[in-house]
Design a protein around this motif. Structure first.
Motif, PDB file in Angstrom:
ATOM      1  N   ASN A  22      -6.685  -1.369   7.101  1.00 22.10           N
ATOM      2  CA  ASN A  22      -5.567  -0.498   7.493  1.00 22.10           C
ATOM      3  C   ASN A  22      -5.396   0.633   6.485  1.00 22.10           C
ATOM      4  OD1 ASN A  22      -4.333  -3.108   6.362  1.00 22.10           O
ATOM      5  ND2 ASN A  22      -2.485  -1.888   6.352  1.00 22.10           N
ATOM      6  N   ASP A  23      -4.213   0.892   5.988  1.00 23.43           N
ATOM      7  CA  ASP A  23      -3.901   2.137   5.256  1.00 23.43           C
ATOM      8  C   ASP A  23      -4.969   2.618   4.265  1.00 23.43           C
ATOM      9  OD1 ASP A  23      -1.602   1.042   6.298  1.00 23.43           O
ATOM     10  OD2 ASP A  23      -0.470   1.084   4.443  1.00 23.43           O
ATOM     11  N   GLN A  41      -6.732  -0.786   2.567  1.00 24.17           N
ATOM     12  CA  GLN A  41      -6.343  -2.167   2.797  1.00 24.17           C
ATOM     13  C   GLN A  41      -7.494  -2.847   3.539  1.00 24.17           C
ATOM     14  OE1 GLN A  41      -2.740  -3.635   2.218  1.00 24.17           O
ATOM     15  NE2 GLN A  41      -3.602  -2.364   0.610  1.00 24.17           N
ATOM     16  N   GLU A 204       7.702   3.308   5.460  1.00 23.22           N
ATOM     17  CA  GLU A 204       6.528   2.888   4.691  1.00 23.22           C
ATOM     18  C   GLU A 204       5.807   4.139   4.187  1.00 23.22           C
ATOM     19  OE1 GLU A 204       5.290  -1.341   6.713  1.00 23.22           O
ATOM     20  OE2 GLU A 204       4.410   0.395   7.669  1.00 23.22           O
ATOM     21  N   CYS A 205       4.928   3.952   3.237  1.00 25.80           N
ATOM     22  CA  CYS A 205       3.944   4.953   2.799  1.00 25.80           C
ATOM     23  C   CYS A 205       4.470   6.394   2.690  1.00 25.80           C
ATOM     24  CB  CYS A 205       2.738   4.934   3.741  1.00 25.80           C
ATOM     25  SG  CYS A 205       1.891   3.356   3.773  1.00 25.80           S
ATOM     26  N   TYR A 271      -1.513   7.033  11.262  1.00 30.24           N
ATOM     27  CA  TYR A 271      -0.464   6.350  10.489  1.00 30.24           C
ATOM     28  C   TYR A 271      -0.826   6.252   9.022  1.00 30.24           C
ATOM     29  CZ  TYR A 271       3.381   3.224   9.511  1.00 30.24           C
ATOM     30  OH  TYR A 271       4.535   2.689   9.001  1.00 30.24           O
TER      31      TYR A 271
END
Ligand code: FRU
Length: 527
Positions: A22-23, A41, A204-205, A271
């Motif tokens: 992910n991120d 991630q 988030e982030c 995202y």
């Protein structure tokens, strides 16, 4: 065609060799070795998300071809511990004291990340002595512990004017972007908070950078700060999304110019955006986002690995006519096909144009055949892009539209097509990513039709309104950039029967001479 589980792996987009991703995390540019580093991630042994997660690691010379390395940062072997998202900075002046003179200042790498445990989230620090391939954890971690399970995703920058490190970190369920300040990366002081925009379930982030204004006004600023914020779930189009705010930052407080929140990308799959540390300020921010959506991320049909990042995009600001009465700043995003380094040294460039189709000044009616057929004799690379400028005559009536069709190759007598359609009367685009893949047929959250409004790029009373769109399709992802990057939409899609994209055509069913294709380039790209 290699019909295997690799068929829909994007070629120009960063993917993990295997397992879940992910991120993007800790993005930084190595000026000494001229290498772009991306961490992310990563769970190498499973294709669903889980809390015991590492930082995977890939590098690139040109931001197009990515080489995978061993994971770079792991949690200690304690129940439920995971290294969540975070950032990397270059501690050139050794403010942290981790480095000695033998280490090149360009390789003084410090990572700040969230340690997630079943009961807490704290901010931790690790440093690298080998140019970012492995990390040593600080023995006095954590550096921030406010006794909460909901504080995460530090992003750190050096603030030149105040000579301080500044950390943004999300106090996720209090809807706060916290700003912390430090002179040594180890001791941090809370200096301000920011709340704004669409709230959803949690923040988030966060991210912050200063961007040049392309068309600055004589009596106005030539740069502005942009604050980036991810929320999940609760996006207006479902699930997770990114928003941004334009304003000023004095080293302590971010002050937005207005009360508006702006959408970073109008697609479903964009995202947790992050910008690379250590690029030159005048180049704008270069960054990437995770190309998925938490609504269906654990379900998408890729086998050996799950997910890609977006292409690296360059970000600047531009004054834009958003409607006939308002001209205002907007974030402008363009894919980085050429970096400063590949321009200076073309041997760093990894990709080529395999085929090209060009067209100019062509009126489009139901009779006109426009499109590439590059692949009659062989299989496509599955990577195509198109660059289209077109003009719509002033008398466009209801129901007139044309479609940019992205076709798969034909398998067992059938092909699939995803479409980018321009509706002349509403001056709206819709994107139709419908396919026959079982996953798409079954998962309601995977919206297949999306639309976005698009102001023309320029207007002429006689000729009509002129628009621009650039698109790149890479196996299972379509990135669209409207009006030279003023609006973007990023969406994944999954053809059935191992099909990959193979040609692009443009078609309308009207016989009225409404649409003129001023210029069109379609290319097939390969590594
Ligand atoms: C965002 C996020 C972050 C967290 C990470 C965990 O997608 O939820 O807030 O650090 O993913 O993998």
């Amino acid at each position: 065609l290699k019909v295997d589980e690799e068929y829909n792996r994007p070629q120009f987009h960063l993917t993990p060799e295997k397992g879940w991703m992910n991120d993007p995390n800790g993005l930084w540019y190595d000026r000494k070795d001229k290498i772009w580093h991306a961490y992310y991630q990563h769970l190498p042994n499973q294709t669903t998300h889980g809390p015991v997660i590492n930082w995977g690691h890939s590098t690139s010379k040109d931001l197009m071809k990515w080489d995978v390395h061993d994971d770079a940062l792991f949690p200690d072997n304690k129940t439920g511990h995971g290294i969540f998202s975070g950032a990397v900075v270059i501690d050139r002046n050794n403010t942290s004291g981790f480095f000695n003179d033998s280490l090149d200042p360009e390789h003084r790498i410090v990572a700040l990340y969230t340690l997630n445990t079943p009961t807490s989230e704290t901010q931790e620090l690790a440093y690298s002595l080998d140019g970012g391939y492995s990390f040593i954890k600080y023995d006095k971690n954590p550096v921030i512990d406010v006794d909460t399970p909901q504080q995460r995703d530090p992003k750190v920058l050096w603030h030149e004017e105040t000579q301080k490190w500044v950390m943004l970190v999300a106090k996720t369920q209090e809807y706060k972007v916290e700003f912390w300040s430090s002179s040594n990366l180890k001791e941090w002081e809370l200096i301000s908070n920011f709340t704004g925009g669409v709230l959803g379930f949690q923040y988030e982030c966060p991210g912050l950078f200063k961007l040049p204004i392309e068309n600055a006004k004589e009596d106005g600023p030539d740069s502005k700060w942009v604050l980036i914020l991810a929320i999940n779930p609760g996006s207006p189009i479902g699930g997770s999304f990114n928003q941004y705010f334009i304003g000023d930052f004095d080293g302590k407080t971010f002050t937005p110019d207005d009360h508006a929140t702006r959408i970073q990308d109008f697609g479903k799959d964009y995202y947790a955006f992050q910008a690379f540390d250590n690029t030159e300020p005048e180049d704008g921010a270069i960054g990437i986002a995770w190309a998925s959506n938490w609504q269906y991320a654990n379900l998408v049909p890729t086998k050996k690995w799950r997910h890609s990042q977006s292409l690296a995009r360059k970000h600047t600001l531009r004054y834009v006519d958003v409607n006939p009465e308002t001209n205002q700043l907007a974030l402008v995003q363009t894919p980085v096909f050429e970096t400063k380094e590949t321009k200076a040294d073309p041997s760093l460039k990894s990709w080529d144009v395999i085929n090209e189709y060009d067209l100019e000044d062509t009126v489009l009616t139901s009779e006109t055949l426009v499109g590439s057929d590059f692949n009659s004799e062989r299989n496509s690379s599955g990577v195509l892009d198109f660059n289209l400028t077109f003009t719509v005559a002033p008398n466009a009536t209801y129901g007139l539209n044309f479609g940019i069709n992205i076709d798969s190759q034909i398998v067992e007598g059938t092909k699939e097509t995803i479409q980018v359609v321009f509706d002349a009367q509403q001056t709206t685009w819709f994107i139709d990513r419908t396919t026959q893949h079982n996953f798409q047929r079954k998962i309601p959250y995977f919206q297949e039709r999306l639309s976005l409004y698009h102001q023309f790029a320029s207007s002429d009373a006689e000729k009509g309104n002129t628009y621009h769109v650039y698109g790149i399709v890479d196996r299972n992802i379509l990135e669209l950039y409207f009006n030279n990057g003023e609006i973007t939409s990023t969406n994944t899609f999954f053809f059935s029967q191992n099909k990959i994209p193979s040609s692009i055509s443009i078609a309308t069913d009207t016989d009225e001479e409404i649409f003129t294709l001023d210029s069109l380039v379609i290319r097939e790209l390969g590594l």
